[in-house]
Structures are given as C-alpha cells and as structure tokens.
Design an enzyme around this catalytic site. Sequence first.
Site, PDB file in Angstrom:
ATOM      1  N   ALA A  75       0.813  -1.212   0.000  1.00  0.00           N
ATOM      2  CA  ALA A  75       0.000   0.000   0.000  1.00  0.00           C
ATOM      3  C   ALA A  75       0.849   1.266   0.000  1.00  0.00           C
ATOM      4  O   ALA A  75       0.431   2.295  -0.533  1.00  0.00           O
ATOM      5  CB  ALA A  75      -0.952   0.003   1.194  1.00  0.00           C
ATOM      6  N   CYS A 330       3.987   2.762  13.254  1.00  0.00           N
ATOM      7  CA  CYS A 330       5.021   3.470  12.507  1.00  0.00           C
ATOM      8  C   CYS A 330       5.634   4.588  13.324  1.00  0.00           C
ATOM      9  O   CYS A 330       6.742   5.029  13.048  1.00  0.00           O
ATOM     10  CB  CYS A 330       4.447   4.055  11.220  1.00  0.00           C
ATOM     11  SG  CYS A 330       3.505   2.850  10.285  1.00  0.00           S
TER      12      CYS A 330
END
Length: 385
Positions: A75, A330
């Site tokens: 993605a 993240c």
Amino acid sequence: MNMQLPIYMDHNATTPVDPRVFEAMRPYFLEVFGNAASRGHSFGWEAEAAVDKARQQVAALLNARPDAIVWTSGATEANNLAVKGIADAAWHRGRHLITQVTEHKAVLDCCKRMARHGCDLTFLPVDRFGRIDLNQLRDSIRTDTILVSIMWANNEIGTIQEIRQIGQLCRERGVVFHTDATQAVGKVPIDVEADNIDLLSLSGHKFYGPKGCGCLFVRNKPAKIDLTPLLDGGGHERGYRSGTLNVPGIVGVGAACELAKNEMPGEIPRLRTLRDRLQAGIMNAVPGVLVNGYEPNRLPHMTNLSFEGVDHDELLAALFGIAVSSGSACTSASLEPSYVLSALGLPERLAFPSLRFALGKRNTATEVDFVIDRLSHAVGRLRGV
Ligand SMILES: *Cc1c(COP(=O)(O)O)cnc(C)c1O
C-alpha cells in the site's frame, strides 16, 4: 483453558498469512517459477495465468474490472503511485491536492513532497471522532483541484469515512478520488462502482496475505485515469508499474481476497462480538476509559482506548505477553503522541496512555477475557487504587 502467551491483538499492523493462502503460493516459489512476462514458453504462460487469476480474485472483491488492477509492493507504493502519479500527469491542468490530517504517512508524506515540488495542499481537519466534514470538502474543491485522497478507514482509531458520498462529490466536480483502503479490505464491503472510486490502495499483509505485495486499482472505464508511473522499465502492468511481477506474492493476495470475500459474512460478526466484549469488559472493570474513534461507524474488529491517569510505559509493561499497539506502529518509536489522536483534539495526558486492540481470525473469547482481567488489575495497580 487452552490459551498461549503471547496473545496477538495487533492485526492492524500486520496479520499472519492464512495457511490456505500459503499453500496457494507454495508452487509459485518452487515449480511454477516462470517470469509472467515470458511469452515464448509454458513457464511464462503458467505464471501469467496465475497472475490473471489473482487479478480476477482481487477484482471480484472490489467489484472492479480485472484489467484495472496494478500490482505493487504494497500500500505504501500504491499510495505513492496514486498521489505522485496524478500530480505529475495532471501538472498542466492543476496542482491542488486535498487530503486529511489523519491519513497514513504514506499519503501525507507523498503530499508534502509534492508540495515541495510546487503542489498546493489542503489538509482537511477531522472532528473528535476522526470524521471529515463533507461541506468543508465541497468548499475546498477548486477548479485546479486534481486529486482528493481520503482513506477508507483509519488504522489507529478505525473511523470509517463516508466514502460513497465523497466519491460522488468528486465525480460531480470532475476530480479524481483516491482512497487508501488498506484497513477496510476484508472488513467492510467495497464496491468501486457504487462507491464512486477512481483509485484504491490495498495491501496483502493486512488481511492474511503476504507482506510486500498489494495493488492500486486504477479506473479504466468509462475513462482511463491518466497516471505517471513511479518505476520505468519494461512497461509491465500496462506501463503503470515496471518490474518483474512477484508471482507468489500476487497469487497470495488473490487467494487472500477470495477468502475474505467468502468468509467476511461469518467472520465480521464474530469479530464485532468479540471486540464489543473486550471494550465493554474493560470499561466495566476500569473507570476513566475513553473510546477513541467513531463508534457508530468504525472497523468492526478493533477499538482504541485511552486510560486516563496511567503512565503509558508502565501500561505497556503491565501488558507483557499481550501484543497491542500504542499509537501507530510506525510512530511508536518516537516520543510524540500519535498525530491521529492529537488531530482528534485529545490532550497528551489522554493520547499517551492509549492502546489499540485489533482482533483477528485466531483470537478467542478466552483470550479476550484474559486481556480484560490483566488490564483491570494492571490499571488498578498503576493508578495506586
Ligand atoms: C499498513 C498501511 C499502509 C502501508 O501498507 P504497506 O503495504 O505495509 O506498505 C498504508 N496505509 C494504511 C492505512 C495502512 O494501514
């Protein structure tokens, strides 16, 4: 009690490959190893046939045309291709991009880079549930707007946007609409026709497929979306993405899509029930818990909770043996509170002690009850009550 530690409840970060997906992929490492672009022999034809089948499996899940699927490394690449590809291709028509503050970094940072190259950006704010305002979006669209990129469902809080209406608005105004649907695939029904979508990103490893493989849906009917490739080379994928195809990965993404299509009707209600049990169990046992996200319309398998008055690091330590995420995976290495929770207007004292529980295929009610128990003891201890 047949339960093993550690317990994995971080399925928005990644999922295990389903054994049936793995079995579907296996021959394409070992025996059917041909290059799907080799036109002169059966090794190539077999690989190409497998890729075509996977295209159909992905397309069936999205109600797309198989020839609108462009394979990518996941993605992140699909989002890069969408944002940078449109910005470049539309350069002489317009340079205004619209997105929202709670997008994944793979969209946000693409937009920021394009701003350094001369694009004009609008970052739509969100309300305290993480929703954008459709009227504000409508007012933001200009004659030089070339792209609206709004994610389907947020990876941290699960809030689902009004995708169909956003798509319709973009269509009426003649603006390309991209949605990062990485967290939505396999969780909610997707129909690129009814939902008015021009570009859609997905990633195999978020729904029991392999890591490192995904795709970008690029509308080609009634009109072909003009998109500049990121990677030039052999002209694979109708010129949108050069590079030898990752045949085993693609086969895996196709198989994962077929499983998702067949099993969503049973699995989604099961996960919703488990999630509700987890959330209610925690909130009954622990006072001062706040739900982050839009409860009437959010991903069915997850919840994001803030534990007021608890130290974030101690909370994680107390959950030893339970794999959950605080903030986005993240950004959890940095000391900043999650930018998504901050965008909701959450103060640091609530944004820091937050946990994301994301359930998956293998989670059981026994595990959920264990987590409730562990958490209620830990939070009581940490608050010193
Ligand atoms: C995981 C994720 C991505 C990145 O996908 P990769 O395939 O790992 O690059 C992008 N957007 C969202 C919303 C995600 O959850």
